[in-house]
Design a protein around this motif. Structure first.
Motif, short mmCIF file in Angstrom:
data_model
loop_
_atom_site.label_atom_id
_atom_site.label_comp_id
_atom_site.label_asym_id
_atom_site.label_seq_id
_atom_site.Cartn_x
_atom_site.Cartn_y
_atom_site.Cartn_z
N ASP A 2 0.84 -1.18 0.00
CA ASP A 2 0.00 0.00 0.00
C ASP A 2 0.89 1.25 0.00
OD1 ASP A 2 -2.01 1.87 0.39
OD2 ASP A 2 -2.22 1.41 2.51
N ILE A 3 0.88 1.97 -1.11
CA ILE A 3 1.73 3.16 -1.25
C ILE A 3 1.39 4.20 -0.18
CG2 ILE A 3 2.33 5.11 -2.73
CD1 ILE A 3 1.79 3.30 -5.11
N ARG A 4 0.11 4.45 0.02
CA ARG A 4 -0.32 5.48 0.97
C ARG A 4 0.22 5.20 2.38
NH1 ARG A 4 -4.30 9.05 0.30
NH2 ARG A 4 -5.16 7.76 -1.35
N ASP A 49 -3.58 12.94 1.29
CA ASP A 49 -3.44 12.58 -0.13
C ASP A 49 -2.32 13.33 -0.86
OD1 ASP A 49 -4.24 11.25 -2.57
OD2 ASP A 49 -5.15 13.14 -3.19
N ILE A 68 -1.29 11.22 -4.03
CA ILE A 68 -0.95 9.82 -3.81
C ILE A 68 -2.07 8.92 -4.35
CG2 ILE A 68 -0.43 8.07 -2.06
CD1 ILE A 68 1.78 10.24 -2.55
N SER A 69 -3.31 9.34 -4.20
CA SER A 69 -4.42 8.52 -4.72
C SER A 69 -4.36 8.41 -6.25
CB SER A 69 -5.78 9.07 -4.27
OG SER A 69 -5.98 10.38 -4.74
N GLU A 72 -1.69 5.87 -6.95
CA GLU A 72 -2.20 4.54 -6.61
C GLU A 72 -3.17 4.00 -7.67
OE1 GLU A 72 -2.39 3.95 -1.85
OE2 GLU A 72 -3.83 5.37 -2.67
N SER A 73 -3.85 4.89 -8.36
CA SER A 73 -4.84 4.47 -9.35
C SER A 73 -4.21 3.96 -10.65
CB SER A 73 -5.81 5.62 -9.66
OG SER A 73 -5.17 6.61 -10.44
N LYS A 75 -2.63 1.47 -12.75
CA LYS A 75 -2.47 0.01 -12.68
C LYS A 75 -2.30 -0.56 -14.07
CE LYS A 75 -4.93 -0.42 -8.41
NZ LYS A 75 -3.97 -0.56 -7.39
N PRO A 81 -0.15 -2.67 -9.65
CA PRO A 81 0.26 -1.28 -9.43
C PRO A 81 1.47 -0.92 -10.29
CG PRO A 81 -0.03 -2.43 -7.34
CD PRO A 81 -0.10 -3.47 -8.42
N GLU A 84 5.52 2.07 -7.33
CA GLU A 84 5.97 1.35 -6.16
C GLU A 84 6.82 2.26 -5.28
OE1 GLU A 84 7.79 -2.41 -6.95
OE2 GLU A 84 6.42 -2.84 -8.60
N CYS A 85 6.94 1.87 -4.03
CA CYS A 85 7.79 2.59 -3.09
C CYS A 85 9.10 1.82 -2.93
CB CYS A 85 7.08 2.69 -1.74
SG CYS A 85 8.00 3.66 -0.54
#
Length: 103
Positions: A2-4, A49, A68-69, A72-73, A75, A81, A84-85
């Motif tokens: 989860d990036i967030r 966000d 950030i959202s 994340e969207s 894909k 995803p 990535e972090c």
């Protein structure tokens, strides 16, 4: 991953504008496009966000805000995803990062 959650963990003590006026800000988090160009070096986060940092590998290298959202969207095939972090990234001053990364 989860990036967030990762961004929130790495930038929890670095709210937006906390490094404003600093001549050599500290980069605390690195996000990258796993299938193409684009790397985001984040310095600050609003806890919800919006993050602030330096982006390279897109149209132009620049400082600015990023959602950030929105990252994340992105894909591949609607499932994998794209962003990535870097879990091994250690905080570093921007001036040293530029030398290390070579841009």
């Amino acid at each position: 991953m989860d990036i967030r959650s990762e961004v929130a963990k790495r930038l929890k003590n670095h709210p937006l504008r906390s490094q404003e006026g600093r001549s050599d800000p500290i980069i605390h988090c690195k996000l990258f496009h796993a299938f193409g160009g684009g790397t985001w070096y984040l310095t600050e986060y609003d806890g919800q966000d919006i993050a602030f940092g330096f982006v390279t590998g897109l149209v132009a290298d620049e400082w600015g805000y990023v959602s950030i959202s929105e990252l994340e969207s992105l894909k591949l095939g609607g499932e994998i995803p794209r962003i990535e972090c870097d879990l091994f990234f250690e905080p570093i001053a921007f001036s040293k990062l530029k030398t290390q990364e070579g841009y």
